[in-house]
Design a protein around this motif. Structure first.
Motif, PDB file in Angstrom:
ATOM      1  N   ARG A 210       0.806  -1.213   0.000  1.00 55.49           N
ATOM      2  CA  ARG A 210       0.000   0.000   0.000  1.00 55.49           C
ATOM      3  C   ARG A 210       0.849   1.278   0.000  1.00 55.49           C
ATOM      4  O   ARG A 210       0.452   2.294  -0.553  1.00 55.49           O
ATOM      5  N   GLY A 211       2.044   1.204   0.595  1.00 60.53           N
ATOM      6  CA  GLY A 211       2.917   2.368   0.685  1.00 60.53           C
ATOM      7  C   GLY A 211       3.358   2.911  -0.671  1.00 60.53           C
ATOM      8  O   GLY A 211       3.908   4.010  -0.769  1.00 60.53           O
ATOM      9  N   LEU A 212       3.145   2.136  -1.750  1.00 55.83           N
ATOM     10  CA  LEU A 212       3.477   2.626  -3.084  1.00 55.83           C
ATOM     11  C   LEU A 212       2.537   3.757  -3.493  1.00 55.83           C
ATOM     12  O   LEU A 212       2.842   4.525  -4.398  1.00 55.83           O
ATOM     13  N   GLY A 213       1.369   3.804  -2.859  1.00 55.38           N
ATOM     14  CA  GLY A 213       0.451   4.913  -3.081  1.00 55.38           C
ATOM     15  C   GLY A 213      -0.541   4.723  -4.202  1.00 55.38           C
ATOM     16  O   GLY A 213      -1.709   5.016  -4.058  1.00 55.38           O
ATOM     17  N   GLU A 214      -0.083   4.221  -5.353  1.00 57.91           N
ATOM     18  CA  GLU A 214      -1.014   4.013  -6.464  1.00 57.91           C
ATOM     19  C   GLU A 214      -0.527   2.881  -7.358  1.00 57.91           C
ATOM     20  O   GLU A 214       0.671   2.550  -7.380  1.00 57.91           O
ATOM     21  N   ALA A 215      -1.467   2.314  -8.115  1.00 53.14           N
ATOM     22  CA  ALA A 215      -1.189   1.130  -8.924  1.00 53.14           C
ATOM     23  C   ALA A 215      -0.024   1.354  -9.892  1.00 53.14           C
ATOM     24  O   ALA A 215       0.810   0.471 -10.092  1.00 53.14           O
ATOM     25  N   ALA A 216       0.042   2.538 -10.484  1.00 52.11           N
ATOM     26  CA  ALA A 216       1.062   2.803 -11.503  1.00 52.11           C
ATOM     27  C   ALA A 216       2.477   2.666 -10.942  1.00 52.11           C
ATOM     28  O   ALA A 216       3.419   2.339 -11.662  1.00 52.11           O
ATOM     29  N   LYS A 217       2.629   2.917  -9.626  1.00 55.79           N
ATOM     30  CA  LYS A 217       3.957   2.853  -9.012  1.00 55.79           C
ATOM     31  C   LYS A 217       4.474   1.428  -8.840  1.00 55.79           C
ATOM     32  O   LYS A 217       5.621   1.213  -8.475  1.00 55.79           O
ATOM     33  N   PHE A 218       3.614   0.440  -9.107  1.00 50.81           N
ATOM     34  CA  PHE A 218       4.078  -0.943  -9.006  1.00 50.81           C
ATOM     35  C   PHE A 218       5.171  -1.214 -10.053  1.00 50.81           C
ATOM     36  O   PHE A 218       5.948  -2.149  -9.918  1.00 50.81           O
ATOM     37  N   GLU A 219       5.223  -0.366 -11.050  1.00 50.33           N
ATOM     38  CA  GLU A 219       6.254  -0.471 -12.073  1.00 50.33           C
ATOM     39  C   GLU A 219       7.656  -0.442 -11.450  1.00 50.33           C
ATOM     40  O   GLU A 219       8.575  -1.119 -11.909  1.00 50.33           O
ATOM     41  N   LEU A 220       7.800   0.350 -10.384  1.00 47.70           N
ATOM     42  CA  LEU A 220       9.075   0.413  -9.665  1.00 47.70           C
ATOM     43  C   LEU A 220       9.482  -0.965  -9.160  1.00 47.70           C
ATOM     44  O   LEU A 220      10.648  -1.364  -9.211  1.00 47.70           O
ATOM     45  N   ILE A 221       8.480  -1.680  -8.611  1.00 40.93           N
ATOM     46  CA  ILE A 221       8.717  -3.028  -8.076  1.00 40.93           C
ATOM     47  C   ILE A 221       9.119  -3.972  -9.205  1.00 40.93           C
ATOM     48  O   ILE A 221      10.080  -4.744  -9.085  1.00 40.93           O
ATOM     49  N   GLU A 222       8.401  -3.873 -10.327  1.00 36.09           N
ATOM     50  CA  GLU A 222       8.703  -4.759 -11.458  1.00 36.09           C
ATOM     51  C   GLU A 222      10.084  -4.468 -12.041  1.00 36.09           C
ATOM     52  O   GLU A 222      10.818  -5.398 -12.376  1.00 36.09           O
ATOM     53  N   ASP A 223      10.424  -3.193 -12.133  1.00 36.56           N
ATOM     54  CA  ASP A 223      11.742  -2.833 -12.668  1.00 36.56           C
ATOM     55  C   ASP A 223      12.864  -3.342 -11.770  1.00 36.56           C
ATOM     56  O   ASP A 223      13.868  -3.870 -12.240  1.00 36.56           O
ATOM     57  N   LEU A 224      12.673  -3.170 -10.468  1.00 35.77           N
ATOM     58  CA  LEU A 224      13.702  -3.605  -9.527  1.00 35.77           C
ATOM     59  C   LEU A 224      13.843  -5.126  -9.552  1.00 35.77           C
ATOM     60  O   LEU A 224      14.956  -5.668  -9.539  1.00 35.77           O
ATOM     61  N   ALA A 225      12.704  -5.825  -9.607  1.00 37.84           N
ATOM     62  CA  ALA A 225      12.730  -7.289  -9.667  1.00 37.84           C
ATOM     63  C   ALA A 225      13.487  -7.743 -10.915  1.00 37.84           C
ATOM     64  O   ALA A 225      14.312  -8.656 -10.861  1.00 37.84           O
ATOM     65  N   LYS A 226      13.203  -7.090 -12.034  1.00 34.60           N
ATOM     66  CA  LYS A 226      13.836  -7.458 -13.288  1.00 34.60           C
ATOM     67  C   LYS A 226      15.353  -7.218 -13.215  1.00 34.60           C
ATOM     68  O   LYS A 226      16.144  -8.068 -13.631  1.00 34.60           O
ATOM     69  N   THR A 227      15.736  -6.090 -12.664  1.00 31.21           N
ATOM     70  CA  THR A 227      17.157  -5.750 -12.543  1.00 31.21           C
ATOM     71  C   THR A 227      17.897  -6.769 -11.670  1.00 31.21           C
ATOM     72  O   THR A 227      19.050  -7.097 -11.920  1.00 31.21           O
ATOM     73  N   LEU A 228      17.208  -7.277 -10.651  1.00 28.98           N
ATOM     74  CA  LEU A 228      17.829  -8.240  -9.738  1.00 28.98           C
ATOM     75  C   LEU A 228      17.590  -9.684 -10.191  1.00 28.98           C
ATOM     76  O   LEU A 228      17.886 -10.622  -9.469  1.00 28.98           O
ATOM     77  N   LYS A 229      17.038  -9.845 -11.389  1.00 30.45           N
ATOM     78  CA  LYS A 229      16.686 -11.168 -11.933  1.00 30.45           C
ATOM     79  C   LYS A 229      15.789 -11.932 -10.960  1.00 30.45           C
ATOM     80  O   LYS A 229      15.905 -13.150 -10.784  1.00 30.45           O
ATOM     81  N   GLY A 230      14.907 -11.200 -10.313  1.00 35.14           N
ATOM     82  CA  GLY A 230      13.998 -11.811  -9.345  1.00 35.14           C
ATOM     83  C   GLY A 230      12.560 -11.738  -9.813  1.00 35.14           C
ATOM     84  O   GLY A 230      12.305 -11.475 -10.990  1.00 35.14           O
TER      85      GLY A 230
END
Lengths: 320, 259
Positions: A210-230
């Motif tokens: 919830r701390g991401l604030g809005e659905a669009a910010k989930f992109e940050l999570i996806e980008d970070l996961a991708k960068t870490l091959k996770g």
């Protein structure tokens, strides 16, 4: 006291035998003289894998087509058990089909089913361990209704290990007529496209809340996961809010994950969530509330704004 | 279109849970409607609305004649409720609960569909809906993420590990719904006032023709031998972000050799 015979439910996914099945087979070998599997599908394709993990026989219904697993596999098991083939214990995963089969079977046999277990001990009867209150307490319960005991285990409770056995023998598990109860059917399957490792198998999981604030910010999570091959994951709050599909959910109602690193971003750490990730080897938490329960389990806690920390972290990692 | 919804009244999850000396869950305070069940109630209301006729009936099992959670669901728009309340049900396991709820559902005439949450927030066995279906000899589709009814058939998108399955079943049937299947409405003031006078049929297990010897502790077929605190995970270092916290995270990841 070892058990004489244990039956393990073989769950099949798009990659073959599911990890939960192999985990349970490894445990079953330590508590029983004879370990056999049962499957609501054809047995030939999985006999080698099941055998290599210790099952000597696989009782197979054959391809059920569009028929649902719960009603049909339970009816077949009940018939086999009534005919005199009862094992001491049936082990199934706390999964969609595992719960359906165990629930239907418990009614047919009029015996209890114990769910969400993380361990089983057979030194004095069959005793299972179940986490309650978000995993803060452990309950040990003994089966007292005679064989067979029916127990459901949470994924990742045991470690899968090959036994070196040859292919399991395939035996027919006949499905009797299921009447009106058997009339629900599956008409189509949809696999949601995901790239990268699976959430419950990834070495790195980056989860957002919830701390991401809005659905669009989930992109940050996806980008970070991708960068870490996770793999990206999510708290129940944002799945219920419709930001991401249910398949992303980590927690009591979602997936159990035990990655090398779990990064919780904007997740406060409700007990519901913690029970699904507390087993991670390392936990990093980023949350702006210093009182958030997630900091109680984090190896590295950052009290800060995810919208500031995550972009900088991404940039630093991508620069390497 | 008549829909029965199984609802559970549970201790407020915001309060820390506790056990009685006999290992049963402390449920003596005020109980509230399990949030998981609000999705089933909303789904039922929408299906009845769409059909243009019929009503939603709630079925619940709770100690001490507890109705506060039921009133919440009645305020959302359910027409009436059957509540099973009996001291003999103390310690009832999932199968016992299913037997009791199935008997209560049978008291509701003309039910086309039974809805339930996939699992309660407190006990979370996730087996009761399917057990109810087995006892009533109904077809069932569990873990629904969408539910539609057309021409006497219920069509469901059933959650799977990898995506979802499209399933369908003739009615009558039982469907268990996941959280998020619909957005539950908040009860209106008018709804709250109306709920106070909606009928709640409170019954005992004797009224349902169930023998006390087969439910509750007496018939559980299981025995709790121990309850203990789980090993706690130690908290590590917590730092305040001074604009350079990301460096600390990179160092930490480097140390684990995952980069």
């Amino acid at each position: 006291m070892a058990l004489s015979k244990v039956w393990v439910h073989a769950e099949i996914n798009e990659n073959g035998v599911a990890p939960i099945t192999l985990e349970m087979l490894a445990k079953a070998r330590t508590i029983a003289d004879t370990v056999e599997a049962f499957v609501g599908d054809a047995g030939d394709g999985v006999a080698a894998t099941l055998g290599a993990h210790g099952a000597t026989t696989v009782h197979a219904t054959g391809d059920l087509g569009g028929k649902l697993q719960g009603v049909h596999v339970a009816a077949a098991l009940a018939a086999a058990i009534e005919a005199g083939g009862a094992p001491d214990l049936l082990m199934l995963g706390t999964t969609y089909d595992g719960r359906d089969i165990a629930a239907r079977l418990s009614v047919k046999l009029d015996k209890p089913v114990l769910t969400n277990n993380i361990d089983v001990d057979v030194t004095d009867g069959i005793v299972v361990t179940t986490p309650i209150f978000g995993g803060t307490q452990l309950v040990k319960t003994k089966f007292a209704a005679g064989a067979p005991a029916i127990a459901l285990f949470r994924p990742k409770s045991f470690v899968a290990e090959e036994s070196g056995g040859g292919a399991a023998a395939v035996a027919e598990l006949a499905v009797p007529d299921t009447g009106a109860a058997g009339t629900a059917v599956r008409t189509n399957r949809f696999v949601e496209e995901t790239s990268g490792p699976k959430l419950d198998e990834a070495a790195v999981v980056v989860a957002g809340g919830r701390g991401l604030g809005e659905a669009a910010k989930f992109e940050l999570i996806e980008d970070l996961a991708k960068t870490l091959k996770g793999a990206p994951g999510a708290s129940r709050a944002i799945v219920d809010a419709g930001w991401v599909p249910y398949s992303y959910q980590v927690g009591q109602t979602g997936k159990v994950v035990k990655p090398t690193v779990y990064i919780a971003a904007g997740i406060s750490g409700a007990t519901q969530h913690m029970v699904g990730m507390k087993g991670s080897k390392n936990i990093i938490a980023i949350n702006k509330d210093p009182e958030a329960p997630i900091f109680g389990v984090a190896d590295l806690g950052i009290v800060g704004d995810v919208h500031k920390v995550l972009p900088k972290l991404l940039e630093a990692l991508q620069a390497r | 279109m008549n829909v029965v919804v199984c609802v559970k009244q549970i201790p407020d999850p915001a309060d820390p849970g506790a056990l009685n000396a006999d290992h049963t869950l402390k449920r003596d305070g005020k109980l509230i409607l399990d949030e998981s069940d609000s999705y089933g109630v909303e789904m039922a209301l929408q299906l009845v609305d769409k059909a243009g006729e019929g009503e939603v009936t709630l079925v619940s099992m709770a100690p001490n004649g507890e109705v506060s959670g039921l009133r919440t669901a009645l305020a959302m728009g359910a027409a009436k409720a059957v509540l099973v309340s009996d001291d003999a049900l103390k310690g009832a396991g999932a199968l016992d609960t299913a037997k009791v709820l199935a008997a209560a559902i049978k008291r509701v005439e003309g039910a086309d569909l039974v809805l339930a949450a996939t699992e309660s927030s407190d006990g979370y066995t996730g087996t009761v809906p399917e057990q109810i279906a087995a006892i009533l000899d109904l077809p069932s589709i569990t873990f629904a993420k969408s539910v539609e009814i057309a021409d006497g058939t219920v069509k469901v998108q059933r959650q799977t590990e990898a995506g979802y399955d499209e399933c369908e079943s003739p009615l009558p049937a039982l469907v268990s719904v996941t959280a998020g299947v619909v957005e539950p409405r908040y009860p209106s003031f008018k709804g709250i006032m109306a709920a106070k006078s909606k009928p709640v049929d409170t019954v005992t297990i004797a009224d349902l023709g169930i023998d006390a010897a087969i439910v509750g502790w007496a018939g559980a077929g299981q025995e709790i031998v121990n309850v203990e605190a789980a090993p706690e995970r130690e908290a590590g270092e917590v730092i305040e972000d001074d604009g350079e916290a990301h460096v600390k995270i990179v160092e930490f990841l480097d140390g684990l050799k995952v980069l």
